[in-house]
Design a protein around this motif. Structure first.
Motif, PDB file in Angstrom:
ATOM      1  N   ALA A   1      -4.210   5.110  -8.474  1.00 37.74           N
ATOM      2  CA  ALA A   1      -4.070   4.655  -7.085  1.00 37.74           C
ATOM      3  C   ALA A   1      -5.237   3.758  -6.683  1.00 37.74           C
ATOM      4  O   ALA A   1      -5.040   2.722  -6.046  1.00 37.74           O
ATOM      5  N   VAL A   2      -6.448   4.136  -7.056  1.00 34.94           N
ATOM      6  CA  VAL A   2      -7.631   3.334  -6.734  1.00 34.94           C
ATOM      7  C   VAL A   2      -7.552   1.976  -7.433  1.00 34.94           C
ATOM      8  O   VAL A   2      -7.802   0.934  -6.813  1.00 34.94           O
ATOM      9  N   LEU A   3      -7.164   1.974  -8.693  1.00 37.37           N
ATOM     10  CA  LEU A   3      -7.045   0.723  -9.450  1.00 37.37           C
ATOM     11  C   LEU A   3      -6.008  -0.201  -8.810  1.00 37.37           C
ATOM     12  O   LEU A   3      -6.270  -1.387  -8.584  1.00 37.37           O
ATOM     13  N   LYS A   4      -4.839   0.332  -8.488  1.00 37.34           N
ATOM     14  CA  LYS A   4      -3.787  -0.481  -7.875  1.00 37.34           C
ATOM     15  C   LYS A   4      -4.213  -0.980  -6.491  1.00 37.34           C
ATOM     16  O   LYS A   4      -3.900  -2.104  -6.117  1.00 37.34           O
ATOM     17  N   PHE A   5      -4.921  -0.145  -5.743  1.00 37.49           N
ATOM     18  CA  PHE A   5      -5.398  -0.556  -4.427  1.00 37.49           C
ATOM     19  C   PHE A   5      -6.361  -1.739  -4.553  1.00 37.49           C
ATOM     20  O   PHE A   5      -6.258  -2.716  -3.818  1.00 37.49           O
ATOM     21  N   LYS A   6      -7.277  -1.644  -5.507  1.00 39.24           N
ATOM     22  CA  LYS A   6      -8.237  -2.739  -5.710  1.00 39.24           C
ATOM     23  C   LYS A   6      -7.534  -4.012  -6.183  1.00 39.24           C
ATOM     24  O   LYS A   6      -7.923  -5.114  -5.791  1.00 39.24           O
ATOM     25  N   GLU A   7      -6.503  -3.855  -7.011  1.00 40.60           N
ATOM     26  CA  GLU A   7      -5.741  -5.025  -7.449  1.00 40.60           C
ATOM     27  C   GLU A   7      -5.024  -5.673  -6.259  1.00 40.60           C
ATOM     28  O   GLU A   7      -4.970  -6.898  -6.154  1.00 40.60           O
TER      29      GLU A   7
ATOM     30  N   LEU B 202       0.832  -1.201   0.000  1.00 40.26           N
ATOM     31  CA  LEU B 202       0.000   0.000   0.000  1.00 40.26           C
ATOM     32  C   LEU B 202       0.871   1.257   0.000  1.00 40.26           C
ATOM     33  O   LEU B 202       0.588   2.216  -0.722  1.00 40.26           O
ATOM     34  N   ASP B 203       1.943   1.253   0.769  1.00 36.50           N
ATOM     35  CA  ASP B 203       2.868   2.390   0.776  1.00 36.50           C
ATOM     36  C   ASP B 203       3.472   2.604  -0.607  1.00 36.50           C
ATOM     37  O   ASP B 203       3.609   3.740  -1.067  1.00 36.50           O
ATOM     38  N   LYS B 204       3.824   1.520  -1.284  1.00 37.98           N
ATOM     39  CA  LYS B 204       4.385   1.624  -2.630  1.00 37.98           C
ATOM     40  C   LYS B 204       3.369   2.231  -3.592  1.00 37.98           C
ATOM     41  O   LYS B 204       3.716   3.035  -4.454  1.00 37.98           O
ATOM     42  N   ILE B 205       2.115   1.832  -3.450  1.00 35.34           N
ATOM     43  CA  ILE B 205       1.054   2.380  -4.297  1.00 35.34           C
ATOM     44  C   ILE B 205       0.925   3.878  -4.063  1.00 35.34           C
ATOM     45  O   ILE B 205       0.816   4.661  -5.012  1.00 35.34           O
ATOM     46  N   LYS B 206       0.954   4.292  -2.817  1.00 32.41           N
ATOM     47  CA  LYS B 206       0.824   5.716  -2.494  1.00 32.41           C
ATOM     48  C   LYS B 206       1.949   6.536  -3.109  1.00 32.41           C
ATOM     49  O   LYS B 206       1.741   7.652  -3.556  1.00 32.41           O
ATOM     50  N   ILE B 207       3.131   5.972  -3.137  1.00 39.85           N
ATOM     51  CA  ILE B 207       4.299   6.693  -3.642  1.00 39.85           C
ATOM     52  C   ILE B 207       4.381   6.642  -5.168  1.00 39.85           C
ATOM     53  O   ILE B 207       4.717   7.635  -5.810  1.00 39.85           O
TER      54      ILE B 207
ATOM     55  N   TYR C 251      -5.429 -10.578  -1.902  1.00 34.05           N
ATOM     56  CA  TYR C 251      -5.656 -11.099  -0.550  1.00 34.05           C
ATOM     57  C   TYR C 251      -7.092 -11.558  -0.315  1.00 34.05           C
ATOM     58  O   TYR C 251      -7.394 -12.107   0.731  1.00 34.05           O
ATOM     59  N   PHE C 252      -7.972 -11.342  -1.289  1.00 34.33           N
ATOM     60  CA  PHE C 252      -9.395 -11.616  -1.076  1.00 34.33           C
ATOM     61  C   PHE C 252      -9.687 -13.081  -0.756  1.00 34.33           C
ATOM     62  O   PHE C 252     -10.478 -13.368   0.150  1.00 34.33           O
ATOM     63  N   ALA C 253      -9.055 -13.997  -1.457  1.00 33.29           N
ATOM     64  CA  ALA C 253      -9.340 -15.420  -1.238  1.00 33.29           C
ATOM     65  C   ALA C 253      -8.998 -15.854   0.184  1.00 33.29           C
ATOM     66  O   ALA C 253      -9.691 -16.686   0.772  1.00 33.29           O
ATOM     67  N   LYS C 254      -7.960 -15.279   0.742  1.00 34.16           N
ATOM     68  CA  LYS C 254      -7.501 -15.665   2.073  1.00 34.16           C
ATOM     69  C   LYS C 254      -8.243 -14.928   3.190  1.00 34.16           C
ATOM     70  O   LYS C 254      -8.478 -15.492   4.257  1.00 34.16           O
TER      71      LYS C 254
ATOM     72  N   LYS D 151     -13.521   0.911   0.500  1.00 26.44           N
ATOM     73  CA  LYS D 151     -13.034   2.244   0.863  1.00 26.44           C
ATOM     74  C   LYS D 151     -11.825   2.659   0.024  1.00 26.44           C
ATOM     75  O   LYS D 151     -11.052   3.514   0.427  1.00 26.44           O
ATOM     76  N   ALA D 152     -11.664   2.072  -1.158  1.00 22.94           N
ATOM     77  CA  ALA D 152     -10.497   2.356  -2.005  1.00 22.94           C
ATOM     78  C   ALA D 152     -10.364   3.853  -2.289  1.00 22.94           C
ATOM     79  O   ALA D 152      -9.262   4.399  -2.245  1.00 22.94           O
ATOM     80  N   GLU D 153     -11.470   4.512  -2.562  1.00 25.64           N
ATOM     81  CA  GLU D 153     -11.422   5.945  -2.843  1.00 25.64           C
ATOM     82  C   GLU D 153     -10.974   6.728  -1.607  1.00 25.64           C
ATOM     83  O   GLU D 153     -10.225   7.690  -1.716  1.00 25.64           O
ATOM     84  N   PHE D 154     -11.418   6.306  -0.443  1.00 27.44           N
ATOM     85  CA  PHE D 154     -11.028   6.961   0.816  1.00 27.44           C
ATOM     86  C   PHE D 154      -9.517   6.858   1.028  1.00 27.44           C
ATOM     87  O   PHE D 154      -8.859   7.830   1.363  1.00 27.44           O
ATOM     88  N   TYR D 155      -8.971   5.658   0.821  1.00 31.11           N
ATOM     89  CA  TYR D 155      -7.546   5.441   1.037  1.00 31.11           C
ATOM     90  C   TYR D 155      -6.686   6.150  -0.003  1.00 31.11           C
ATOM     91  O   TYR D 155      -5.501   6.349   0.219  1.00 31.11           O
ATOM     92  N   SER D 156      -7.272   6.529  -1.123  1.00 31.87           N
ATOM     93  CA  SER D 156      -6.522   7.153  -2.211  1.00 31.87           C
ATOM     94  C   SER D 156      -6.838   8.628  -2.393  1.00 31.87           C
ATOM     95  O   SER D 156      -6.314   9.265  -3.297  1.00 31.87           O
ATOM     96  N   VAL D 157      -7.658   9.191  -1.548  1.00 34.63           N
ATOM     97  CA  VAL D 157      -8.112  10.570  -1.733  1.00 34.63           C
ATOM     98  C   VAL D 157      -6.954  11.571  -1.748  1.00 34.63           C
ATOM     99  O   VAL D 157      -7.034  12.607  -2.403  1.00 34.63           O
ATOM    100  N   HIS D 158      -5.864  11.258  -1.074  1.00 35.94           N
ATOM    101  CA  HIS D 158      -4.721  12.178  -1.066  1.00 35.94           C
ATOM    102  C   HIS D 158      -4.174  12.426  -2.471  1.00 35.94           C
ATOM    103  O   HIS D 158      -3.549  13.449  -2.718  1.00 35.94           O
ATOM    104  N   MET D 159      -4.455  11.534  -3.399  1.00 35.86           N
ATOM    105  CA  MET D 159      -3.960  11.670  -4.770  1.00 35.86           C
ATOM    106  C   MET D 159      -4.661  12.797  -5.535  1.00 35.86           C
ATOM    107  O   MET D 159      -4.210  13.188  -6.596  1.00 35.86           O
ATOM    108  N   LYS D 160      -5.720  13.318  -4.999  1.00 33.98           N
ATOM    109  CA  LYS D 160      -6.432  14.415  -5.656  1.00 33.98           C
ATOM    110  C   LYS D 160      -5.762  15.767  -5.388  1.00 33.98           C
ATOM    111  O   LYS D 160      -6.143  16.764  -5.970  1.00 33.98           O
ATOM    112  N   TYR D 161      -4.780  15.785  -4.520  1.00 36.17           N
ATOM    113  CA  TYR D 161      -4.116  17.017  -4.134  1.00 36.17           C
ATOM    114  C   TYR D 161      -2.742  17.130  -4.782  1.00 36.17           C
ATOM    115  O   TYR D 161      -2.160  16.128  -5.188  1.00 36.17           O
ATOM    116  N   PRO D 162      -2.209  18.355  -4.848  1.00 37.31           N
ATOM    117  CA  PRO D 162      -0.865  18.530  -5.416  1.00 37.31           C
ATOM    118  C   PRO D 162       0.177  17.723  -4.646  1.00 37.31           C
ATOM    119  O   PRO D 162       0.010  17.434  -3.456  1.00 37.31           O
ATOM    120  N   GLU D 163       1.253  17.379  -5.330  1.00 41.98           N
ATOM    121  CA  GLU D 163       2.276  16.513  -4.748  1.00 41.98           C
ATOM    122  C   GLU D 163       2.834  17.053  -3.432  1.00 41.98           C
ATOM    123  O   GLU D 163       3.123  16.283  -2.519  1.00 41.98           O
TER     124      GLU D 163
END
Length: 76
Positions: free
Chosen positions: A26-32, A13-18, A37-40, A51-63
């Motif tokens: 970010a939302v697509l990668k988070f869902k992937e 998740l940290d790698k996705i954020k960066i 892990y879904f099966a387990k 909550k993928a959009e919630f976890y990725s909302v920071h991506m809507k802002y400037p770097e």
């Protein structure tokens, strides 16, 4: 979720954020990531994947602001 799996999930998740260039990517990668892990852990992953959009909302802002968001703890 085991401690090891949770740690691996959080590292990914940290790698996705960066590495994501925008909100949609970010939302697509988070869902992937959740799909891996879904099966387990279907209950936990279903709850957080909705909550993928919630976890990725920071991506809507400037770097410059994203860096600040990544330094703050996330409360769910």
């Amino acid at each position: 979720m085991t401690k090891e799996d949770a740690s691996a999930f959080n590292k990914s998740l940290d790698k996705i954020k960066i590495s994501s260039s925008d909100f949609d990517e970010a939302v697509l990668k988070f869902k992937e990531l959740c799909d891996e892990y879904f099966a387990k852990y279907p209950r936990v992953i279903k709850a957080i994947s909705e909550k993928a959009e919630f976890y990725s909302v920071h991506m809507k802002y400037p770097e410059e602001l994203r860096k600040l968001f990544l330094q703050m703890p996330l409360y769910v």
